[in-house]
Design an enzyme around this catalytic site. Structure first.
Site, short mmCIF file in Angstrom:
data_model
loop_
_atom_site.label_atom_id
_atom_site.label_comp_id
_atom_site.label_asym_id
_atom_site.label_seq_id
_atom_site.Cartn_x
_atom_site.Cartn_y
_atom_site.Cartn_z
N ARG A 19 74.94 -39.05 -17.87
CA ARG A 19 73.52 -39.26 -17.51
C ARG A 19 73.02 -38.05 -16.70
NH1 ARG A 19 75.70 -44.52 -16.86
NH2 ARG A 19 75.94 -44.27 -14.60
N LYS A 52 56.80 -44.27 -9.05
CA LYS A 52 56.31 -45.02 -10.21
C LYS A 52 56.75 -46.48 -10.14
CE LYS A 52 58.09 -45.82 -14.44
NZ LYS A 52 58.70 -45.54 -15.76
N GLU A 102 51.57 -48.16 -13.11
CA GLU A 102 51.79 -48.30 -14.56
C GLU A 102 51.71 -49.76 -15.00
OE1 GLU A 102 55.53 -46.82 -16.07
OE2 GLU A 102 54.94 -47.16 -18.14
N LYS A 119 48.75 -44.97 -14.94
CA LYS A 119 49.54 -44.72 -16.16
C LYS A 119 49.41 -45.92 -17.08
CE LYS A 119 54.28 -43.76 -17.64
NZ LYS A 119 55.45 -42.93 -17.35
P1 13P Z 1 57.35 -44.29 -22.65
O1 13P Z 1 56.48 -43.06 -22.72
O2 13P Z 1 58.65 -44.16 -23.39
O3 13P Z 1 56.60 -45.55 -22.95
O4 13P Z 1 57.85 -44.40 -21.14
C1 13P Z 1 57.03 -44.12 -20.12
C2 13P Z 1 57.55 -44.80 -18.94
O5 13P Z 1 57.66 -44.19 -17.90
C3 13P Z 1 57.92 -46.23 -19.04
O6 13P Z 1 58.01 -46.78 -17.76
#
Ligand code: 13P
Length: 336
Positions: free
Chosen positions: A53, A143, A184, A226
């Site tokens: 990872r 995030k 998000e 987001k």
């Molecule tokens: P994706 O662009 O793969 O949807 O992922 C963005 C992301 O940060 C999901 O939490």
């Protein structure tokens, strides 16, 4: 407040938020949880281990010229604490490469009592202390992802409210600790619903999130949103990018404040070409905030498959990542 580092003062947070979305560059989401990353590695034929990872994340962030299209990189906690092969911590290495290091602070989802088949995102307990530690480790932004599924009458009012409330508490805690929050709320694409239904649900979700952020006193100018793009369900015919763009901007303009630092879309599992075409169409329309990408899968999937754990394939994997970044970055001379 006078004893705080300048980057932690409100003006500093606004500047950091603007930096995340400026110049037509975006954010690389490389913050898959240990479980998700391990599964994606295994699917690509790479044994899942902390070292694999680490090596995979290092190859991504050290791709030569990544900062030409990427302003910030979101990490998970494991990576935040790992080091480049040369001994630098990931936050130090990413900062040295001219990008901002970020940290996913939610701890995943849990079943939401009172809302069968729906979830609430977890991670608020102890967040002020964790955020302070992440700042000390070099993180500049954070995030938190909430997920909403369209199915029958879902998402329920309760799931929308509970997740909006958690997003707002997260954002307030982060701004207080000196981290720019990326907020998000993701309406998942899975399903066979038409674009109109995604528009209605996304508008409900974003309106609830805006109300909660306002109630919590979150500074929009130090916040990056987001969201999902407003598409038809993934099990239907793909909608025209122009229709996606119109619906997405109609929903956003009606529900989120004009003084957000920026909007950085997630890719939502759409193929890289589809996500890029939709983003390009959205950028053609006028918007009150900078619009860019904060993609995970649409940027990294080709790189992971080019690498497959082979040290000799690192250049090919980095080239694959850079090709996807270039597809989505929209450098403009006036917005350097
Ligand atoms: P994706 O662009 O793969 O949807 O992922 C963005 C992301 O940060 C999901 O939490």
């Amino acid at each position: 407040m006078t004893d705080r580092h300048p980057a932690l003062l409100p003006g500093g947070l606004r500047a950091t938020a603007r930096r995340l979305v400026t110049g037509g560059r975006g954010v690389l989401a490389a913050d898959e949880s240990v479980t998700t990353m391990s599964k994606r590695l295994a699917d690509a034929g790479v044994p899942a281990s902390a070292e694999h990872r680490r090596a995979y994340r290092e190859l991504l962030v050290t791709a030569d010229g990544l900062a030409d299209g990427v302003n910030g990189v979101i990490l998970c906690e494991e990576t935040l604490r790992q080091r480049f092969a040369d001994g630098r911590t990931f936050p130090a290495g990413i900062t040295g490469l001219g990008m901002l290091p970020g940290i996913k602070v939610d701890t995943g989802t849990a079943p939401l009592a009172g809302a069968p088949d729906e979830t609430v995102t977890t991670g608020l307990d102890g967040l002020p202390e964790r955020a302070a530690e992440f700042v000390a480790l070099g993180a500049r932004f954070a995030k938190w992802r909430a997920v909403f599924r369209i199915a029958g009458d879902l998402p329920s009012t309760w799931a929308v409210r509970a997740n909006a409330h958690a997003l707002a508490r997260y954002a307030a805690d982060c701004q207080r600790a000196g981290l720019v929050p990326i907020v998000e709320p993701e309406v998942l694409a899975e399903g066979a619903h038409p674009l109109d239904r995604t528009a209605t649900v996304t508008a409900r979700v974003l309106a609830a999130v805006t109300t909660a952020l306002t109630d919590a006193g979150v500074d929009p100018a130090a916040t990056v949103l987001k969201p999902n793009m407003v598409t038809a369900g993934a099990d239907t015919d793909v909608a025209e990018p122009a229709a996606v763009a119109r619906a997405t901007l109609d929903v956003l303009r009606a529900t989120v404040p004009d003084d957000l630092a920026g909007v950085a879309f997630l890719s939502g599992g759409w193929p890289p070409v589809t996500a890029a075409a939709n983003l390009a169409a959205i950028r053609e329309l006028p918007a009150p905030w900078p619009v860019t990408f904060s993609f995970g899968r649409a940027l990294v999937t080709p790189a992971l498959h080019a690498w497959r754990g082979d040290p000799g394939a690192v250049p090919a994997a980095q080239a694959a990542l850079l090709a996807e970044v270039r597809r989505n970055a929209a450098p403009s001379p006036e917005a350097a």
